[in-house]
Design a protein around this motif. Structure first.
Motif, short mmCIF file in Angstrom:
data_model
loop_
_atom_site.label_atom_id
_atom_site.label_comp_id
_atom_site.label_asym_id
_atom_site.label_seq_id
_atom_site.Cartn_x
_atom_site.Cartn_y
_atom_site.Cartn_z
N GLU A 266 -11.20 74.06 -31.54
CA GLU A 266 -9.82 74.73 -31.70
C GLU A 266 -8.73 73.57 -32.29
OE1 GLU A 266 -8.09 77.73 -29.05
OE2 GLU A 266 -10.11 78.08 -28.39
N PHE A 267 -8.11 73.80 -33.13
CA PHE A 267 -6.84 72.94 -33.43
C PHE A 267 -5.83 72.87 -32.34
CE2 PHE A 267 -2.69 72.51 -35.70
CZ PHE A 267 -2.82 71.36 -36.11
N GLY A 268 -5.45 71.76 -31.83
CA GLY A 268 -4.62 71.74 -30.61
C GLY A 268 -3.19 71.05 -31.11
N GLY A 269 -3.03 70.79 -32.30
CA GLY A 269 -1.73 70.24 -33.00
C GLY A 269 -2.03 68.58 -33.13
N ASN A 270 -0.77 68.11 -33.54
CA ASN A 270 -0.90 66.68 -33.84
C ASN A 270 0.57 66.23 -33.58
OD1 ASN A 270 0.77 67.68 -35.96
ND2 ASN A 270 -0.88 67.41 -37.45
N ASP A 271 1.17 66.69 -32.75
CA ASP A 271 2.78 66.22 -32.34
C ASP A 271 2.92 66.31 -30.82
OD1 ASP A 271 3.44 68.83 -31.97
OD2 ASP A 271 4.64 68.89 -33.77
N THR A 272 4.01 65.61 -30.60
CA THR A 272 4.11 65.53 -29.02
C THR A 272 4.43 67.05 -28.50
OG1 THR A 272 5.02 63.53 -29.02
CG2 THR A 272 5.49 64.88 -26.98
N PRO A 273 5.04 68.15 -28.93
CA PRO A 273 5.18 69.27 -28.38
C PRO A 273 3.87 70.09 -28.28
CG PRO A 273 7.06 68.98 -29.84
CD PRO A 273 6.22 67.79 -29.94
N ALA A 274 2.86 69.74 -29.32
CA ALA A 274 1.76 70.56 -29.16
C ALA A 274 0.71 69.66 -27.95
CB ALA A 274 1.00 70.09 -30.47
N LEU A 275 0.92 68.52 -27.79
CA LEU A 275 0.43 67.80 -26.81
C LEU A 275 0.84 68.25 -25.49
CD1 LEU A 275 -1.53 65.62 -25.99
CD2 LEU A 275 0.58 64.04 -25.79
N LEU A 276 1.93 68.80 -25.23
CA LEU A 276 2.32 69.27 -23.91
C LEU A 276 1.93 70.91 -23.85
CD1 LEU A 276 6.10 67.96 -23.77
CD2 LEU A 276 3.99 67.10 -22.51
N SER A 277 1.70 71.40 -24.88
CA SER A 277 1.58 72.81 -24.97
C SER A 277 -0.41 72.94 -24.65
CB SER A 277 1.47 73.51 -26.29
OG SER A 277 1.02 74.69 -26.39
N LEU A 278 -0.84 71.75 -24.95
CA LEU A 278 -2.23 71.30 -24.85
C LEU A 278 -2.54 71.32 -23.35
CD1 LEU A 278 -5.19 70.72 -26.28
CD2 LEU A 278 -4.30 68.39 -25.40
N ALA A 279 -1.61 70.48 -22.70
CA ALA A 279 -1.79 70.28 -20.97
C ALA A 279 -1.55 71.72 -20.56
CB ALA A 279 -0.59 69.21 -20.89
N LYS A 280 -0.91 72.47 -20.81
CA LYS A 280 -0.84 73.80 -19.98
C LYS A 280 -1.95 74.54 -20.37
CE LYS A 280 4.19 73.66 -20.88
NZ LYS A 280 5.54 74.29 -21.63
N ARG A 281 -2.80 74.47 -21.57
CA ARG A 281 -3.73 75.56 -21.74
C ARG A 281 -5.24 74.97 -21.11
NH1 ARG A 281 -3.64 75.66 -27.95
NH2 ARG A 281 -5.44 77.18 -27.68
N CYS A 282 -5.34 73.69 -20.67
CA CYS A 282 -6.75 73.17 -20.49
C CYS A 282 -6.83 73.04 -18.93
CB CYS A 282 -6.65 71.84 -21.09
SG CYS A 282 -6.69 71.92 -22.89
N ASP A 283 -8.28 73.25 -18.65
CA ASP A 283 -8.63 72.97 -17.14
C ASP A 283 -8.91 71.60 -17.13
OD1 ASP A 283 -8.79 75.67 -16.78
OD2 ASP A 283 -10.34 76.02 -18.30
N ALA A 284 -9.16 70.82 -18.17
CA ALA A 284 -9.70 69.40 -18.06
C ALA A 284 -9.07 68.85 -19.34
CB ALA A 284 -11.08 69.17 -18.00
N ILE A 285 -8.82 67.30 -19.28
CA ILE A 285 -8.21 66.74 -20.41
C ILE A 285 -8.95 65.38 -20.59
CG2 ILE A 285 -6.43 65.66 -21.60
CD1 ILE A 285 -4.80 68.00 -20.73
N SER A 286 -9.47 64.88 -21.72
CA SER A 286 -10.15 63.57 -21.83
C SER A 286 -9.61 63.10 -22.93
CB SER A 286 -11.69 63.92 -22.20
OG SER A 286 -12.13 62.73 -22.25
N ILE A 287 -8.81 61.64 -22.75
CA ILE A 287 -8.12 60.97 -23.49
C ILE A 287 -9.05 59.97 -24.48
CG2 ILE A 287 -6.24 59.43 -23.65
CD1 ILE A 287 -5.57 62.32 -22.40
N HIS A 288 -8.74 59.58 -25.64
CA HIS A 288 -9.38 58.75 -26.56
C HIS A 288 -8.57 58.28 -27.44
CE1 HIS A 288 -12.97 60.37 -24.57
NE2 HIS A 288 -12.43 61.56 -24.69
N LEU A 289 -7.66 57.52 -27.20
CA LEU A 289 -6.51 56.98 -28.19
C LEU A 289 -6.48 55.53 -27.86
CD1 LEU A 289 -3.60 59.46 -27.29
CD2 LEU A 289 -5.08 59.43 -29.19
N PRO A 290 -6.15 54.80 -28.93
CA PRO A 290 -5.87 53.41 -28.79
C PRO A 290 -4.56 53.13 -28.21
CG PRO A 290 -5.22 54.13 -30.99
CD PRO A 290 -5.87 55.36 -30.40
N LEU A 291 -4.37 51.99 -27.62
CA LEU A 291 -3.15 51.59 -26.95
C LEU A 291 -2.26 50.91 -28.01
CD1 LEU A 291 -1.34 51.25 -24.63
CD2 LEU A 291 -2.33 49.25 -23.80
#
Length: 167
Positions: A94-119
């Motif tokens: 599913e599409f979870g978005g591409n901006d910060t508000p969508a990221l916070l929404s994703l956090a509310k919806r998920c049982d687990a989160i896996s991060i794969h971003l550059p620093l």
């Protein structure tokens, strides 16, 4: 090394769910509490099948994690700065978005989160008090990215307050 890191991420999700590190520590201390580790539900293992996994960052590693998570029977929601709904559909998630508000929404919806971003400047401490506050109590948080993307003091507080399991 995308496949190797994706395998580590999945291993950490399994460790969070099955509390493998806790079991090993107890066994090394000469103790075994079958009742504790045999629990299911909130305090025990939930099983990855049927869980909703948020994959944050869908470069090579994130895409490999998505493949494995789908194979485990997880519902996957992908978030990335450059993702489109069409790209998410092509990845079988599913599409979870591409901006910060969508990221916070994703956090509310998920049982687990896996991060794969550059620093980079835009990702430094991206995962802080506001993000962890949005996560479900007892959710799993796995970071195989650079440590700097996480505000460690905020994560520590969330582990205590919300009983997050981390890898």
């Amino acid at each position: 090394n995308a496949v190797a890191v994706a395998e580590i991420a999945m291993g950490l999700l399994l460790c969070c769910d099955r509390r493998i590190a806790d079991q090993v520590e107890m066994m090394r201390a000469g103790k075994w509490n079958k009742k504790e580790f045999g629990k299911t539900g909130t305090a025990g293992a939930k099983g990855l099948k049927g869980m909703t996994l948020g994959v944050v960052g869908v470069g090579g590693i994130g895409q490999e994690v998505i493949k494995r998570a789908v194979a485990f029977g997880m519902r996957v929601i992908a978030w990335s700065r450059g993702i489109t709904p069409q790209h998410a559909a092509a990845l079988n998630c599913e599409f979870g978005g591409n901006d910060t508000p969508a990221l916070l929404s994703l956090a509310k919806r998920c049982d687990a989160i896996s991060i794969h971003l550059p620093l980079v400047d835009s990702t430094k401490k991206l995962f802080g008090a506001e993000f962890f506050g949005a996560m479900k109590p007892g959710a799993y948080f796995v970071n195989t990215s650079r440590a700097g993307v996480v505000d460690e003091s905020a994560l520590r507080a969330a582990v205590i307050e919300k009983k997050l399991r981390c890898g």
